[in-house]
Design an enzyme around this catalytic site. Structure first.
Site, short mmCIF file in Angstrom:
data_model
loop_
_atom_site.label_atom_id
_atom_site.label_comp_id
_atom_site.label_asym_id
_atom_site.label_seq_id
_atom_site.Cartn_x
_atom_site.Cartn_y
_atom_site.Cartn_z
N TRP A 105 0.81 -1.23 0.00
CA TRP A 105 0.00 0.00 0.00
C TRP A 105 0.84 1.28 0.00
O TRP A 105 0.43 2.30 0.54
CB TRP A 105 -0.98 0.01 1.18
CG TRP A 105 -1.78 -1.25 1.30
CD1 TRP A 105 -2.78 -1.67 0.47
CD2 TRP A 105 -1.62 -2.28 2.28
NE1 TRP A 105 -3.26 -2.89 0.88
CE2 TRP A 105 -2.57 -3.29 2.00
CE3 TRP A 105 -0.79 -2.45 3.38
CZ2 TRP A 105 -2.70 -4.45 2.76
CZ3 TRP A 105 -0.92 -3.60 4.14
CH2 TRP A 105 -1.86 -4.58 3.83
N HIS A 106 1.99 1.22 -0.62
CA HIS A 106 2.86 2.40 -0.67
C HIS A 106 2.91 3.00 -2.07
O HIS A 106 3.91 3.58 -2.48
CB HIS A 106 4.28 2.03 -0.21
CG HIS A 106 4.36 1.60 1.22
ND1 HIS A 106 5.52 1.07 1.78
CD2 HIS A 106 3.45 1.62 2.22
CE1 HIS A 106 5.29 0.77 3.05
NE2 HIS A 106 4.03 1.09 3.34
N TYR A 107 1.83 2.86 -2.82
CA TYR A 107 1.80 3.40 -4.18
C TYR A 107 1.86 4.93 -4.14
O TYR A 107 1.44 5.57 -3.17
CB TYR A 107 0.56 2.90 -4.93
CG TYR A 107 -0.74 3.04 -4.19
CD1 TYR A 107 -1.43 4.25 -4.19
CD2 TYR A 107 -1.30 1.97 -3.50
CE1 TYR A 107 -2.63 4.39 -3.50
CE2 TYR A 107 -2.50 2.09 -2.82
CZ TYR A 107 -3.16 3.31 -2.83
OH TYR A 107 -4.35 3.44 -2.15
#
Length: 588
Positions: free
Chosen positions: A522-524
């Protein structure tokens, strides 16, 4: 008499504690702390301002997330601020509040979930926040700063950065209490050479360290929404369930200027919110790496040909909006145990010079009073139809899968994961809108491992995880000597959460394992890069009165986990903007 005074003091203290506990126990107690948070339907644009005209604000911030909350709290010290959040308040949401329920919001596919699931065209299941507080309400809580290199290359004022991080940390960040799984990973990382041990630190430094967390010692989550308590209630209006449809512009000026936004409330009614007249009033988009480029496109800012395909009237040509999207690929190895393992999220991290980060999680939990939901196809537990080819994923197959998942015993979750994240991926993709409804996810492609250097580093990370699993410290803790790495890889392939066809008999090819088992952490980021969509002050190039302040402006994810820096950026830019407008009179 002295003893009478003591008794009276004790009784007063007892009454005070009792009243405090009873008020804290009320579901709506947060409304007393945050009286400025109201449902979107309470908004009336016909209310008059001090100038006698329509109600207007110095700043309208779209997105009450990781950057938007500290930004709003800071700007409200001196100016009127309207903060619009499409989700609800997190304070009475038990799925958000408790560490034990971490997985539930990510699994929940209901319209009121704090997370909105999406699947990239790569076949990787992902999520975007839909709640006041943003990603800080649904993430694993790990808190670690950006490196000094990152700060320097971003062109930020290092002194102000070092003032802004502590402002966050004093309010919502805690020291973790290491569980045995995390201790075993820490000692194993040091054993296999990820050194030195840097102890507990927020700093991004090579070696093994223990970072901060937004979970306190009781497992309660503290989010960006808590930072709103520092705002000036006289200047701050926060509306929840306010879904912004598009930004409004004055196109009759020599240079087009943002003048307000159109949003829909929880009942489906449309409202208009306007900026105060004046050159310095601004709309600030802080909707995250998915929401911010999406809103710019829906508002007519983007590639002209793409806008025309969606019958969106172009306001200004911006060919780089939605481009350069990137997500840090994560791969994991599941290590089963024959006994219950205490639940933990990210606490320990190994930072290598190769750009591979090793982290870990363990156990499984769920409070008895958690909010039950439809886990459905997005379940963050084990398995995601990995053995069913895409063409055979019929509604009947999905239904049977859901029923099977609900019957899984908790014993299936004994054990934990060793995780690897690839820093600074060179593989990039894009975002495009497919519907003018902002509730509909845009189409996102990240192109995981399309660049060979990313794939090579993934293989390095898998080999590092293999060393950790086979290390003396780890085997002494897990007693899992009998598990060969090939068996663990096969088990991890079968347990993986994505829609990519699997090669369960090809685990000897680590490259194939990387491709088969890639998931997200979830580090986009990206889609509104500095220098292409916004300038160094985060102003949208070619327009007046519009900024983008969030992770969509990042070219790489800062630190091992980005939330600390996104939080810091909100505070940093708020202070910088106040000082530029008011100088020392800003008082920040």
């Amino acid at each position: 008499m002295a003893w009478v005074r003591v008794v009276k003091l004790f009784l007063c203290l007892l009454l005070w504690v009792n009243s405090l506990c009873s008020s804290q126990g009320r579901e709506d107690s947060w409304e007393y702390v945050y009286p400025f948070i109201k449902p979107a339907s309470s908004f009336s644009s016909s209310s008059t301002s001090s100038s006698g005209g329509e109600r207007a604000y110095d700043y309208i911030i779209v997105g009450g997330g990781t950057a938007g909350c500290p930004l709003a709290a800071t700007l409200s010290q001196n100016f009127s601020v309207l903060l619009l959040e499409r989700g609800g308040a997190p304070f009475s949401n038990l799925n958000v509040s408790h560490l034990e329920n971490f997985h539930i919001s990510l699994a929940d596919t209901s319209p009121n979930s704090a997370a909105q699931a999406f699947i990239s065209t790569d076949g990787v299941i992902n999520a975007r926040a839909r709640v006041l507080g943003g990603g800080t309400c649904i993430n694993a809580g790990f808190y670690t700063r950006a490196s000094t290199r990152y700060v320097r290359e971003a062109g930020w004022d290092a002194q102000l950065v070092n003032e802004s991080y502590p402002w966050i940390e004093k309010q919502i960040v805690h020291w973790p209490e290491l569980v045995p799984w995390q201790e075993a990973v820490r000692d194993s990382l040091l054993e296999v050479g990820v050194s030195p041990f840097n102890g507990f630190t927020y700093d991004h430094v090579y070696g093994t360290k223990v970072g901060g967390t937004i979970f306190d010692k009781y497992g309660r989550r503290h989010t960006a929404a808590n930072l709103l308590a520092t705002g000036n209630p006289r200047n701050l209006d926060v509306l929840v369930h306010a879904t912004v449809q598009k930004i409004m512009f004055d196109t009759m000026r020599k240079k087009v200027k943002a003048v307000g936004v159109i949003f829909k409330d929880e009942n489906g009614n449309i409202h208009e919110a306007f900026l105060a007249k004046g050159q310095r009033s601004e709309v600030i988009v802080s909707s995250g790496a998915i929401g911010s480029p999406q809103l710019l496109l829906l508002s007519g800012i983007g590639p002209r040909t793409d806008l025309k395909k969606m019958n969106i009237s172009p306001v200004i040509e911006h060919k780089f909006v939605g481009k350069g999207m990137s997500d840090n690929p994560m791969n994991s190895v599941f290590v089963p145990m024959n006994r219950t393992v205490k639940q933990s999220l990210i606490q320990t991290v190994g930072i290598t010079k190769r750009g591979v980060y090793i982290e870990a999680s363990s156990g499984f939990g769920q409070t008895a009073d958690s909010i039950r939901c439809n886990h459905g196809i997005m379940s963050a537990e084990i398995g995601q139809l990995s053995t069913i080819p895409p063409s055979q994923r019929t509604p009947q197959a999905l239904k049977a899968y859901k029923e099977y998942k609900q019957d899984l015993p908790h014993e299936a979750f004994m054990g934990g994961f060793i995780l690897e994240k690839i820093a600074r991926p060179l593989s990039t993709g894009k975002l495009t809108v497919i519907d003018t409804d902002p509730n509909i996810n845009p189409v996102v492609t990240f192109n995981y491992f399309s660049h060979p250097y990313d794939l090579a580093r993934c293989v390095d990370g898998i080999r590092m995880m293999e060393k950790v699993v086979r290390s003396k410290h780890f085997t002494n803790y897990t007693h899992c000597d009998e598990h060969t790495m090939e068996k663990l890889l096969n088990l991890s392939v079968k347990a993986n959460v994505n829609f990519i066809p699997k090669h369960t008999n090809d685990t000897k090819s680590l490259e194939q394992f990387c491709r088969d088992t890639v998931i997200t952490i979830w580090h986009y980021h990206g889609g509104c890069h500095v220098g292409k969509v916004v300038d160094p002050e985060y102003k949208v190039i070619g327009l007046d009165g519009l900024r983008v302040i969030d992770s969509s402006t990042f070219r790489e994810s800062p630190g091992t986990n980005p939330q600390a820096t996104v939080l810091m950026l909100g505070r940093y830019m708020g202070v910088k903007m106040l000082r530029k407008r008011l100088g020392k009179a800003a008082g920040v």
